[in-house]
Structure formats: C-alpha cells, structure tokens
Design a protein around this motif. Structure first.
Motif, mmCIF file in Angstrom:
data_model
loop_
_atom_site.group_PDB
_atom_site.id
_atom_site.type_symbol
_atom_site.label_atom_id
_atom_site.label_comp_id
_atom_site.label_asym_id
_atom_site.label_seq_id
_atom_site.Cartn_x
_atom_site.Cartn_y
_atom_site.Cartn_z
ATOM 1 N N MET A 76 0.801 -1.212 0.000
ATOM 2 C CA MET A 76 0.000 0.000 0.000
ATOM 3 C C MET A 76 0.839 1.269 0.000
ATOM 4 O O MET A 76 0.396 2.310 -0.461
ATOM 5 C CB MET A 76 -0.925 -0.017 1.207
ATOM 6 N N SER A 77 2.061 1.165 0.536
ATOM 7 C CA SER A 77 2.875 2.381 0.588
ATOM 8 C C SER A 77 3.905 2.440 -0.545
ATOM 9 O O SER A 77 4.766 3.299 -0.557
ATOM 10 C CB SER A 77 3.573 2.489 1.944
ATOM 11 N N VAL A 78 3.793 1.510 -1.485
ATOM 12 C CA VAL A 78 4.707 1.514 -2.630
ATOM 13 C C VAL A 78 4.077 2.351 -3.748
ATOM 14 O O VAL A 78 2.884 2.241 -4.005
ATOM 15 C CB VAL A 78 4.944 0.064 -3.122
ATOM 16 N N PRO A 79 4.853 3.213 -4.389
ATOM 17 C CA PRO A 79 4.259 4.048 -5.443
ATOM 18 C C PRO A 79 4.020 3.266 -6.738
ATOM 19 O O PRO A 79 4.926 3.095 -7.525
ATOM 20 C CB PRO A 79 5.303 5.152 -5.646
ATOM 21 N N ASP A 80 2.814 2.760 -6.928
ATOM 22 C CA ASP A 80 2.445 2.052 -8.149
ATOM 23 C C ASP A 80 1.023 2.507 -8.484
ATOM 24 O O ASP A 80 0.050 2.108 -7.839
ATOM 25 C CB ASP A 80 2.502 0.539 -7.914
ATOM 26 N N GLU A 81 0.927 3.360 -9.501
ATOM 27 C CA GLU A 81 -0.317 4.047 -9.786
ATOM 28 C C GLU A 81 -1.494 3.078 -10.003
ATOM 29 O O GLU A 81 -2.580 3.272 -9.468
ATOM 30 C CB GLU A 81 -0.134 4.914 -11.029
ATOM 31 N N PRO A 129 -5.755 16.031 6.647
ATOM 32 C CA PRO A 129 -5.606 17.237 5.824
ATOM 33 C C PRO A 129 -5.154 16.924 4.394
ATOM 34 O O PRO A 129 -5.669 17.503 3.430
ATOM 35 C CB PRO A 129 -4.542 18.047 6.576
ATOM 36 N N ASN A 130 -4.222 15.970 4.229
ATOM 37 C CA ASN A 130 -3.754 15.620 2.883
ATOM 38 C C ASN A 130 -4.869 15.004 2.045
ATOM 39 O O ASN A 130 -4.953 15.253 0.841
ATOM 40 C CB ASN A 130 -2.583 14.628 2.956
ATOM 41 N N VAL A 131 -5.707 14.177 2.660
ATOM 42 C CA VAL A 131 -6.830 13.587 1.923
ATOM 43 C C VAL A 131 -7.747 14.701 1.404
ATOM 44 O O VAL A 131 -8.142 14.713 0.239
ATOM 45 C CB VAL A 131 -7.611 12.589 2.810
ATOM 46 N N VAL A 132 -8.048 15.661 2.270
ATOM 47 C CA VAL A 132 -8.934 16.751 1.859
ATOM 48 C C VAL A 132 -8.319 17.556 0.710
ATOM 49 O O VAL A 132 -9.018 17.989 -0.208
ATOM 50 C CB VAL A 132 -9.279 17.650 3.073
ATOM 51 N N GLY A 240 -9.543 5.331 8.826
ATOM 52 C CA GLY A 240 -8.288 5.555 9.527
ATOM 53 C C GLY A 240 -7.154 4.733 8.943
ATOM 54 O O GLY A 240 -7.371 3.641 8.421
ATOM 55 N N VAL A 241 -5.970 5.269 9.043
ATOM 56 C CA VAL A 241 -4.771 4.546 8.623
ATOM 57 C C VAL A 241 -3.779 4.646 9.771
ATOM 58 O O VAL A 241 -3.473 5.750 10.225
ATOM 59 C CB VAL A 241 -4.150 5.180 7.359
ATOM 60 N N GLN A 311 1.309 8.729 -0.548
ATOM 61 C CA GLN A 311 0.697 7.660 -1.319
ATOM 62 C C GLN A 311 -0.714 7.353 -0.818
ATOM 63 O O GLN A 311 -1.679 7.314 -1.564
ATOM 64 C CB GLN A 311 1.520 6.368 -1.214
ATOM 65 N N ILE A 312 -0.798 7.086 0.467
ATOM 66 C CA ILE A 312 -2.042 6.523 0.987
ATOM 67 C C ILE A 312 -3.137 7.584 1.077
ATOM 68 O O ILE A 312 -4.328 7.282 0.913
ATOM 69 C CB ILE A 312 -1.769 5.801 2.334
ATOM 70 N N SER A 313 -2.756 8.844 1.294
ATOM 71 C CA SER A 313 -3.797 9.876 1.339
ATOM 72 C C SER A 313 -4.367 10.089 -0.063
ATOM 73 O O SER A 313 -5.573 10.308 -0.226
ATOM 74 C CB SER A 313 -3.266 11.175 1.943
ATOM 75 N N PHE A 314 -3.514 9.975 -1.072
ATOM 76 C CA PHE A 314 -4.006 10.091 -2.438
ATOM 77 C C PHE A 314 -4.972 8.945 -2.761
ATOM 78 O O PHE A 314 -6.024 9.148 -3.374
ATOM 79 C CB PHE A 314 -2.818 10.089 -3.411
#
Lengths: 330, 330, 330, 330
Positions: A76-81, A129-132, A240-241, A311-314
């Motif tokens: 989940m925290s690896v950058p793979d679109e 905040p990042n999710v928003v 939540g994460v 990554q995860i907030s996106f």
C-alpha cells in the motif's frame, strides 16, 4: 503475565482488528464480536470485518458497537499508480457497502461532509488534511448551478473541512464540526484520521473503515470527544490509517518478546516462573520503573513517513472521488 | 552485560556528550577526551565542552577528534521570545569561540555557506530547512552592490542551501554541497541538522555545536558521507539539535531498566546471574529476537514536534543573523 | 506606431511562438525562422514548432537559435485525469524527439538532471519545484544496486534539484547547478520554469519545450545567467509554462487596443494621425509617463493559479516519469 | 470623462481611504463621511480615520457605515524587527480603541475568535492563514485549567480558525464561521483578510482596521456574504492588508494617464475633446473593447509577495498576541 499488565496500563491500538487479535492470542472468545476474513491472493489484499454486536462486546473490545472493515495490503505504501487505483476502487466499494447498512436518504443525491482530522504540521498526523487536499468538492457548484448544469441526473454534494488541532485553534475538533454540521446539514460525515496501531508491521499498510465514526483516543493527537451520530446528530463513517505506534507499546512488545525468550530458554527457564510469583502491586511497580515517563506523548514512526502519507492519502481521496463524483447512470 | 551488547548493536547517539556519559556510567575514563562543564543557574543553561584530543579518543568515542559544545536548557522548546533571544546570543557567542579556534580569513569579511540538511517533508527532520528559511542571506547583495552600499565597513557574505534528501534528489547531500562549494568558494560552512539522541529527555532541549562538521550516521536520515574539511575542502561547523531517538534505543533502554530491576529484586536475583552465563553468540541471538526487525528505520519523537522545531529553528537562525549580519564597528 | 514603442520598452514574452506572432501581426517575415503547425482536432491540442536557424534570426527574435516546440490545449488546466495522461504522453513524445536531435549517449542508459527553477513560496513561480516534488528519481538506486537489481536491462539515472531563488540562497541558480553538474556529470539537463507570456489567454494552457535551455529574462523571477550548454557544459532542454503576464504588458496591450479603436472610430480618426507625428523622444517620454513605475516587478496572474499550477506540474512530472522510468524492452 | 466610466465598470478597492480619495480627486464632498489624519514624522506612520456616519454616506462610499482606520508605513514590508514591533504595538492600540467603541463585556475576560480568511495555496491570499499560524491561542487552556492556573487574574480566551476557500471546502466561509460561532459563542470576532487596493503603491504598506467586519467584494477571493454582526450575531472587526490590485484597475489607471497626457499635449489636444463627444453608450462599447475579458479574475501582485506576506502577517499576529495575551495588572 507481565505483558498483560503492560497492556492494561499502556498499550493502545485504534484498530478493532488488533484489539480482536489480542484476545485471540490468549485463545479467548469475545462474546458479541464476529470476525470474517477475505483474502485476494492476486492483489494480496486482505479484508477483515470485525462486527461488535453487543454492548458487552463493545465493553470488552473498548470500542463502540458497529462494523469495522480492515483492508490490509503489503504494497500500500509503494508508489504504483495502477495498484493504488485498484485499492481506491476497493475502498470505494467497501465504503458503499457500509453506507448501504446505514439509513441514508437517496444515495445519488447525498450531501457528504468529509472531515480531515489531524495536524498538517506533523507529518504522521497529516493524513486527514492531505486527503482533503486531493478531494473534488462539489457542494458549492451543485448549489449554485444545480445538477443539470453539471450534465448529471443526480449529483452528490461533497464538502470538506480541515478543522485543525486544539493547540492551533483553541477549540475541540468536535466543536468546529458540530457547528459546520448545524449550518450545512449533511446526510453523512466521513472523518479521516491517522491512527495508532499496536504493531509496526501494520503502519501504512492498513485502512480501517468503521460505521462508528471516530472515538476518543483514536488518532495521533488525542481527540477528547468522539465524532459520531450521538455528538453530531448525523451518521459518521471513520476512515483511519495507522501511521504511528505509541512509544510505550514498542517497549511493551519487546518486554513480551524478552519474556517469551526466557520461557523458551533452558538457561533462563526459572525467570518466567519467578516473574509469575510477583503480585499485582509488585508488577505494577516494576512496570512504572520500566516505562520511562519521558515516553509519554512520544510516538514511533518510520523515516519514510512522508512518502507513505503521500501515497495513501491520495489513494483515499481517489476512493471518495470515485464514489461520489462519478456519474450515476440515470 | 546484556545492555552493552544492545549498545553495540543498536544504540546510536549523535551527541558527543551522551557518548561520554556512557563511559562515565561505567566509571571508565576515556583517554584523550576532556570534559568541561559550566552552568548558569539563572538562565538554567548548561554548557558542556567535550574535547576529543587524540585519535585513540576519537576511536573509542566513535566521533572525529575536535571540540563539541553542548548547550542544554530545559525551556528551549517553550515559546518565550526574550528567553529565545538570550539563547540565540549564547549560540552566537559559542559559534564565534569555535570560529576563533579555526584558521579563518579576516572574520569581518567572511563568506559563509549555511547548509540546511534534512527532509522538509518529515517534521522532526525539517530543522535544517526551517533554519535556512529564517536566515538573512546577503552574498548576492554584497556581490552586486559592495559592502559600502550597505553602509558597512565590513560585510560578511552569507549564502544558504537546502540540498534535500537522497530520496528526493537521487544525489548524496555531499555531492550537491561539494559542487556548490567549488563554485562559490566560501571560507566556512555551517551545516545544521536534526540529530538522534539516546535519551528522550534531551529532545529539543539541547544544541550541539562542533568544529568537526557532520559525520556519517548523524541526523535523522542517514548521510552516508561526512561533511567536513576532508570531503569539502573548507572548514565545517556542525550545529545539531536532537529531535528523535532511534526506536531500537528506546527498547534497549527499557531492557536495561528491566535487568537492573531484576538484579535488585529479591525474587528475581537469579536472572541477572542466569543472563551472565550466556555466551556472546547466545546473547546476540537473544538480542536479534528481541529487537523487532520492524523497528529498523523507525524513530521516536514527541507529538508536539512541530512547535518544538518551529521554536528552536528560529532560535538558531537568529543566532546566525546576529553573528553575521550585525554591523561590526569600524 | 506607439505600441511598437511600448513593445520595445516593456513587452516581454518567454514564448518563441508569441515572439513570432508579433512579427506576423505586422506581416513581417523573419529570415532564418521557420514555423510549422500541427493541430489534433479531437484532443484540441495544437503543436507549433518555431525553429530559429540563423544567428540573424536569433537576433531578431531575441532568443537563441534552436527548436522551440509549443503545445497548446484549452483544457490543460481543467482537472481531468485521462486528458492529462494524454498530454503527459505527448510531452514525453516531443521531449524524446528533441533529444533525438541532440548528441546524447545511449538513450536507454542516460543520466538526466532535472532542475526545478523558481520560488516555492510564490504560487505562480512554484511550477519547477512542484514538478520536482512529483518526480520519480532513480540515480541513487541505480548507483547503489545496479540496473539488474531493478529488474531492467537498461536504466536511466534520474536526479533532481530545486536550487531556490537568489533572495533565499544568496547565489545565482546557475552557480548551484553548475556545481552539481560538475559533481555528477549528467548527460542531459532538463530545466523546468514558470514563464511570462504576452497574452493572458496562454496562461496555464501552453507548454514550451526548447533545446536551447533557459535564457536570461525567462521565468517569473529573473535569472541573470542562462542555463545552457555554454554555461553548464551539458545540453539543456528547457520546459516552460507561462503562468504570469508582466503588468506592463497588460497595460501596453490595452493601449494598443485603445489606439486601434481610435483609428477605427469616425470621431477619433485624427488621433492616430496625431500620434504618428510624435518623434521618437516624445513617444518615449509619453510611454514613461504612462507606465507607472510602480508596475515594475509586478505581474498579473489568475486567482485560481493554485489549481492550475497543481494540474500542470503533475502533467509535466508524469511526462518525465513516463519517458525515463518506463522499462525499455531489451 | 472616460476614466469615470472605467471606474464605474471595473475599478475596485477594499480600502475606505481610497474610496474617499476618489471623491476628493473630483473635489466632491461626501456627506456623512468624516476624515481625520494623523502623521508621526519619526516613524513615518500615517493614520487615517474614515468614519461613515450615515446610510447615505455608506451608499455613496459603497461600504457599510462604521469606522475605518488605515495605518500606512512605507517600510512595513522591510524586515526590521524593532520597527515591526512598533507597528504591532500601534495596531494593538488602535484595535483596542475600536473595541472601546463597541459594546463588549468585561474587556479582560473576553472570548475572541480570530478568523484567517483566504487561500493558503495562493501567496497573496495567504495573509489570513499566515496570521493564524503565528497566534497564541489560549481558549482551550483557560477552559481546561482556569485563569488562575495560568497565574493570571484575568485571561482572555483566544481561539482561531482558517476556514479555507469555497473551491476547497464547498462551503461559504460565512457558513463555517457561523457554525463555529454558534458553538463557542465568542464575544468578538476579528477577521483577517488580504484586500484589493486601487493603487499599487499601497500594497503591503497599509493596514485597514474596521469595526464593520468583512463585506462582500473584499479580499482577493470573493466572499459572497459579509462577515458582520448581522450575519454572525457577534461584533466583527475586520483587519485587512492590500496585497493585490485588480488587473482591470491597472489598465484603467493607465488609460487615465494616457488621457491626461493627451490633454496636456499640444499635438494631441484635440483628442480629449473628441473623447468628450462620445455618448454614454459609445463610451461603454469602447470600454468593453479595451478591457480584455481575459483580465477577469486576474490580479496584479509584486514578485516579492512572499517576503511581504511573511513580514506583515507576523506583525499582525504579534499585535493580537500583545493585545490579548499580555497580562493585565489586577
């Protein structure tokens, strides 16, 4: 056992799944709590559903009665679109399932308020905040132009707020959100928050979705009042994460490891027995000595927390953008 | 003793003072290392000077030979403007003392490059970048208009860079800084970095100033090459503030506490003895089991790290603004 | 004509396309400058290639000889993920075409340094830094583990730097970049910068890619030295997006409109003639009076500049991620 | 005159002082509006008080009846700590004077909500959020521990919120603030916002303090509803700093300059007369042609807007910290 004591005095987890696991590790059945698991070998995504059905179960678990979905994925925290897109879709699906179980008005014309809890200035607490920041909000457009102007038969009204933390605002998050809710009267609130896990392996690899909202003690910062239907008058889904582990928890885990090692060790076999002769008061004194008071208010987080949060907030923003802003066929 | 093993395998501190204290706690004199202390009861500021004079001392201490000044003040992270001004002046004074011991050109017309190490996106690692944000840089003005245009007889040329971290740039900090140094040829480099301490009590209450620069292993992120006269060709002063403790260190400390408790306990007195019968290999195996591999790359930091970083980075910027930008009487 | 004077004294554009258009509007052929256009009706993307072939052409155009590709798309600043993906791919394709015209080593094992110019603190100037924030950098990984460890036959080494602006660093960007280039010796530099356009319609709808690098006067802030093969010793591709218009340009354009209106007006037909009797000195005096000195250092930018910068910087990052980090078939 | 037309159609200022000046430049007295000036030659600070006393005056001025204090200082955007401290104290003094004219409860135990309007992501609009970042909030401490625990006889309760902008939240600022006000019931609201001026010379050199709150059209972004006693039920003081000029205003000013030049010119003397023969409809058509539609939603701001916002927002925060958090002698 000594680690039970430590648990009682210091271990904290915001994940219902981990709370359940504690009892399992002691081979204890928790009455009124149901566990279901589902694993997709290809995507390596594990879904666990913890359903707390009774008030007694809630008391034992230390969490309100309701449904807690946990999605775990090692990458989940690896950058793979593409992989993140897949997780976003799964989160959207499970959010939708939870929503079906709630009494909501017509689900294609919902007004949803998304709350990004936490402190933007502290990286592991900046999830909300990042999710928003990455959400597509639409309430003001629907209100101004109507849904037909948007070329849609139905249109959800998405609004969002980042209330900040008490040290910045002088107010409890619940005060700010209650005020906003009274003004805009949404049908549903989705509150996103960084959580504390018990196990460092879960950090940034786990998303918990609960129909019980956010309860006191959850999050990296301490919210003193819960965000739920009781306090806000509107159903609240909590997403939540886990991004941190309490420093005291790390220590407690190691103690547990030490004692297990001693029990298994031929040379040290007497130690476990010796420890078991401690009475409650003695054990408590030992614990107080061991857990440094300076660990209060301290947390453990990985060095690459910035990349993980990004990554995860996106991924979570996208889940809600998919769920609420994709056109519903008429 | 088992905690010696843990030390060797996992405990890390970037503070020379803490390194020295470890030996003191074992009542061991370190040859070639001199300690001087000064305490100002009114301001509650304690200055400790650790001078590593010999190569042997350097080897034992695990730090390069040189002078390490440590300033400790309990209220360093409390927002009190006047108190911070006082600390800024002290830091300026001690920086100046260190500079007097270095072979620098005329100290009123110095060219100084200030380097803000660390990752701006990870709060406890953002000290260096935050310090640079509040600096008054002057090199471009002095170069363009000359010092007389600034109404000054002498004028230092202050420049500053935030090199970023390897995960963002694909380059080691030392590569970037070496390149810049070759271009602008400063007389002195001051590198500011967030450090790892051994003891949580020191977090955000301590400033270390060293004439040895920044060495591998210092900082929250790991710099693989040191920043010093050898690598950069220019004298380097390192300013560091401990903002994190390695997660493994916290665990190690607790283990030590546990064992001490066991030794003092009537009931458990056998345990210490039992542990002492472990041979090296057995001890190492025990340690490997105890320290969870998931703690690698994890750090412990306080929840209010944002406020602390804000306060102390402003204090350090001001120290350099006072030292380099206040007019020197002709 | 008066607006010619204004042009000469105040109008500034960093787009070769706009420079060319100025001459076209006067029906003037510029010798040594070739224009090619391509329009894709479906995607509404217009590609214009301005090729300055001679030194004379360069002198007239006020831009170095070389190839300037301009991609215009009306919806470039609209948040539509699929559309942006398409633009990213086009940018990657055109970057690749430009690279084919340059003498580069094996294009599957390139070392590329990407430079994010501009001031992160000023929204319309933050394009370069934002592009770097979303890049996948790989140089440190390839250097540490080798390309085979990455499961690739070939692997480009992508590195990136945000040099900051002179007011923050006391150094010219070119000094910092030259230093870094001397250290890591990349095969190619790609410098990304926010540009000034002449026409507000082009803001955030245009990407210029040039094999001439970045030249003085380009960008929102003024770089005093160019970034090109002459100054850096390595070929430089410049990617620019116009995000501002000089305040003086806006005024000049309106003056031009006024005079055109006057010429067309029956009542005011005498004015144009009257203006044409002005001699050079008189015209210059008039201009000086008209353009308020307070407009110096001022720029015009749209209110939603934050959303536009976010969208377009992501699109450019993705273009480079596609170009340099997608596996090349062996 | 043509520039009157332009004024009517496009010129916008949020400063009562500039509105007043427009009438003065036409030698027009505005009934019901009083102007008082005070100049301190040493500090070069000019204070102007515009008092709109009647509804008729309010209509003519286009601003609600009330008191508007304007503080102008040429060096307000220059980084000089002592000078800024002086301005902070003056702002505190004038805030206090305005508060004395309002019906507030005991002014040593006030509950004050400070609102930072504007968009944190757009530099010239980030004034409000930046002011809140540097505030000392105390409401949560006073509520939890009481004022005696703080060692004070009296203690104001300062709270603060950054509501964000409609594009980020889907809500009007007034909806969010009204909600919060209903929850925490402050005695007074102070709303801080970036303003639009008519004259670039005023940018970042002027602070306006008004007892009328924030009214529609103020600010860089457009708030559609005012923040005042009518909408919020609590008295509102507005603090504003002009950080932008509308692009259309710049153009209008230049047109005015051009026409003045033409009137003064021997050669062009006929033009002014010619223009005066235009009828209203013709003039309006001319204006529509001249002001490019692409200038809508565009603003003019200086390149060093980041430094200016940083300086002046710190000055305003300090003013409020001095006013509300310095101990009041019992």
């Amino acid at each position: 056992m000594i680690y039970k004591m430590l648990d009682r005095y210091s271990v904290r987890t915001d994940l219902a799944l981990e709370e359940k696991e504690r009892f399992e590790s002691d081979h204890v059945e928790v009455p009124g709590v149901i566990l279901e698991e589902d694993y997709d070998a290809q995507s390596e995504i594990r879904i666990t559903k913890v359903k707390i059905e009774t008030e007694n179960g809630a008391k034992i678990m230390g969490k309100p009665a309701g449904t807690y979905l946990t999605m775990e994925a090692p990458n989940m925290s690896v950058p793979d679109e593409d992989y993140h897109r897949e997780i976003s879709k799964k989160v959207a699906t499970y959010l939708n399932k939870l929503m079906e179980g709630m009494e909501l008005p017509d689900r294609q014309d919902l007004s949803v308020l998304i709350v990004g809890l936490g402190n933007r200035q502290v990286t592991p607490d900046a999830l909300g905040p990042n999710v928003v920041d990455n959400l597509v909000v639409t309430r003001h457009i629907v209100k101004e132009y109507g849904k037909y102007a948007m070329g849609m038969e139905h249109a959800n009204q998405v609004s969002a707020i980042v209330p900040g933390v008490m040290g910045q605002t002088g107010m409890e998050s619940v005060e700010i959100i209650k005020g906003v809710v009274d003004q805009i009267k949404p049908d549903l609130i989705i509150a996103v928050d960084a959580l504390a896990a018990r196990n460092t392996r879960r950090l940034h690899r786990t998303i918990q979705i609960a129909d019980t909202g956010i309860h006191p003690g959850a999050g990296v910062g301490n919210h003193r009042s819960g965000l739920n239907k009781e306090t806000l008058g509107v159903p609240v889904i909590g997403i939540g994460v886990p991004t941190v582990v309490d420093a005291a928890t790390i220590v407690s885990d190691t103690m547990e490891n030490l004692i297990h090692s001693m029990e298994e060790s031929q040379i040290l076999k007497g130690v476990g027995e010796a420890l078991s002769t401690y009475n409650e008061a003695e054990k408590y004194e030992l614990i107080k000595k061991l857990i440094s008071p300076h660990l209060n208010g301290m947390f453990v987080t990985p060095k690459d927390v910035d990349e993980m949060i990004k990554q995860i907030s996106f991924t979570i923003s996208e889940a809600m953008n998919i769920l609420f802003n994709s056109e519903v066929p008429a």
